[in-house]
Structures are given as C-alpha cells and as structure tokens.
Design a protein around this motif. Sequence first.
Motif, PDB file in Angstrom:
ATOM      1  N   UNK A 181      -7.823  26.220 -63.527  1.00  0.00           N
ATOM      2  CA  UNK A 181      -9.131  26.713 -63.081  1.00  0.00           C
ATOM      3  C   UNK A 181      -8.941  27.467 -61.766  1.00  0.00           C
ATOM      4  N   UNK A 182      -9.738  28.487 -61.533  1.00  0.00           N
ATOM      5  CA  UNK A 182      -9.638  29.197 -60.250  1.00  0.00           C
ATOM      6  C   UNK A 182     -10.209  28.336 -59.130  1.00  0.00           C
ATOM      7  N   UNK A 183      -9.608  28.425 -57.974  1.00  0.00           N
ATOM      8  CA  UNK A 183     -10.111  27.690 -56.812  1.00  0.00           C
ATOM      9  C   UNK A 183      -9.601  28.328 -55.538  1.00  0.00           C
ATOM     10  N   UNK A 184     -10.020  27.772 -54.394  1.00  0.00           N
ATOM     11  CA  UNK A 184      -9.669  28.368 -53.111  1.00  0.00           C
ATOM     12  C   UNK A 184      -8.281  27.972 -52.639  1.00  0.00           C
ATOM     13  N   UNK A 185      -7.671  27.018 -53.233  1.00  0.00           N
ATOM     14  CA  UNK A 185      -6.319  26.642 -52.872  1.00  0.00           C
ATOM     15  C   UNK A 185      -6.266  25.362 -52.074  1.00  0.00           C
ATOM     16  N   UNK A 186      -5.213  24.609 -52.315  1.00  0.00           N
ATOM     17  CA  UNK A 186      -5.023  23.330 -51.644  1.00  0.00           C
ATOM     18  C   UNK A 186      -4.831  23.543 -50.146  1.00  0.00           C
ATOM     19  N   UNK A 216     -12.466  12.572 -40.833  1.00  0.00           N
ATOM     20  CA  UNK A 216     -12.209  13.986 -41.126  1.00  0.00           C
ATOM     21  C   UNK A 216     -11.633  14.173 -42.519  1.00  0.00           C
ATOM     22  N   UNK A 217     -10.714  13.288 -42.908  1.00  0.00           N
ATOM     23  CA  UNK A 217     -10.140  13.377 -44.254  1.00  0.00           C
ATOM     24  C   UNK A 217     -11.212  13.093 -45.308  1.00  0.00           C
ATOM     25  N   UNK A 218     -12.079  12.108 -45.029  1.00  0.00           N
ATOM     26  CA  UNK A 218     -13.164  11.786 -45.952  1.00  0.00           C
ATOM     27  C   UNK A 218     -14.098  12.984 -46.144  1.00  0.00           C
ATOM     28  N   UNK A 219     -14.488  13.623 -45.043  1.00  0.00           N
ATOM     29  CA  UNK A 219     -15.354  14.798 -45.137  1.00  0.00           C
ATOM     30  C   UNK A 219     -14.664  15.945 -45.875  1.00  0.00           C
ATOM     31  N   UNK A 220     -13.413  16.202 -45.525  1.00  0.00           N
ATOM     32  CA  UNK A 220     -12.673  17.273 -46.191  1.00  0.00           C
ATOM     33  C   UNK A 220     -12.493  17.005 -47.669  1.00  0.00           C
ATOM     34  N   UNK A 221     -12.193  15.760 -48.017  1.00  0.00           N
ATOM     35  CA  UNK A 221     -12.047  15.396 -49.424  1.00  0.00           C
ATOM     36  C   UNK A 221     -13.354  15.532 -50.178  1.00  0.00           C
ATOM     37  N   UNK A 222     -14.451  15.148 -49.527  1.00  0.00           N
ATOM     38  CA  UNK A 222     -15.770  15.280 -50.159  1.00  0.00           C
ATOM     39  C   UNK A 222     -16.129  16.722 -50.423  1.00  0.00           C
TER      40      UNK A 222
END
Length: 153
Positions: free
Chosen positions: A70-75, A108-114
């Motif tokens: 699927x297209x996405x913005x990248x990891x 920060x990781x939680x927000x980014x993961x969400x």
Amino acid sequence: MESTTVARHHATTALTEMGTLTSGGRRVIVITAATAVLWLLGGLGFLFEGLVAIRWHATLFGGQVSVFGVPHQGVLYFVFVGLLAVPALVVAGTIDWDDIANIDWGTLVLLGGGIALANALAVTDATRWLADVTLGTLVGAPIPADAIARSRS
C-alpha cells in the motif's frame, strides 16, 4: 480592543526583559527550521534514491510501491528527521543530555504510533471496514433520540 493593547504591551515588556536572542537560541531556531523543512520535503529520502531497491525506498521514505503493498509516507519520513534533530541540538550545545533523558519518551512514542496507526487505517480503508463491522448492524435503525420521541407519542 483594549485586551489586545494590553496583550501587546505585556508581550513587548516581556521581550524587552528577555533581551536579545542568544547564539544558542539562534542555533535552536536553525535546527528547528531545518527539521521542519526536511519534514515538508519528505525527509532525507533523496539521499538514498538509487542506492536502495525501489520497494524498500518507498517503504522507508514513502511512495507508491512499498513492501507492504500500500502507498504510505514511509517509516522514516518523520522518525529519522525528528531523531536527527535531538543529537543536532546536543552537538550545537543548546540542550544537555540530562534534559533529553528526562523527556517522557514513552508518551512521544505513543503519540507517534497513534498518528502512524491512524494514517495506516485511513490509507488502507480499514476505518471504513471497522465502521461497517462495528456499526453496520445499526444502519437503518432509528437513532436513540428518534426512538425516545416515538415512544412518547
């Protein structure tokens, strides 16, 4: 109108008390601006173009043909650039390592993961599927307010 005049006066007074911008403050502005520009441009993917297979480049930096199908913005679109800003601030002498250690990285990781999860759900139309599965049985059913109004009449 008077409140804006008071706010403007308060801001002017506070800026005067703070004095001129220090060299450390200028370095923070430059690093923050560079990070924002790289985020807007899509990170540092252009440095690796042609060096990595197309599918992996799209997976790491964003594109249409990723290994996930699927297209996405990248990891690494936001993560890599954001994480480069932290050592840049340390090297520039604008933040101490102790200050970095005291940041609540879990939040920060939680927000980014969400945010990443929400983006993935939207791109793959999983939000539509989830809504159909959870709320599909309610299609055509009267909403509670309508049901209450009908029961009273």
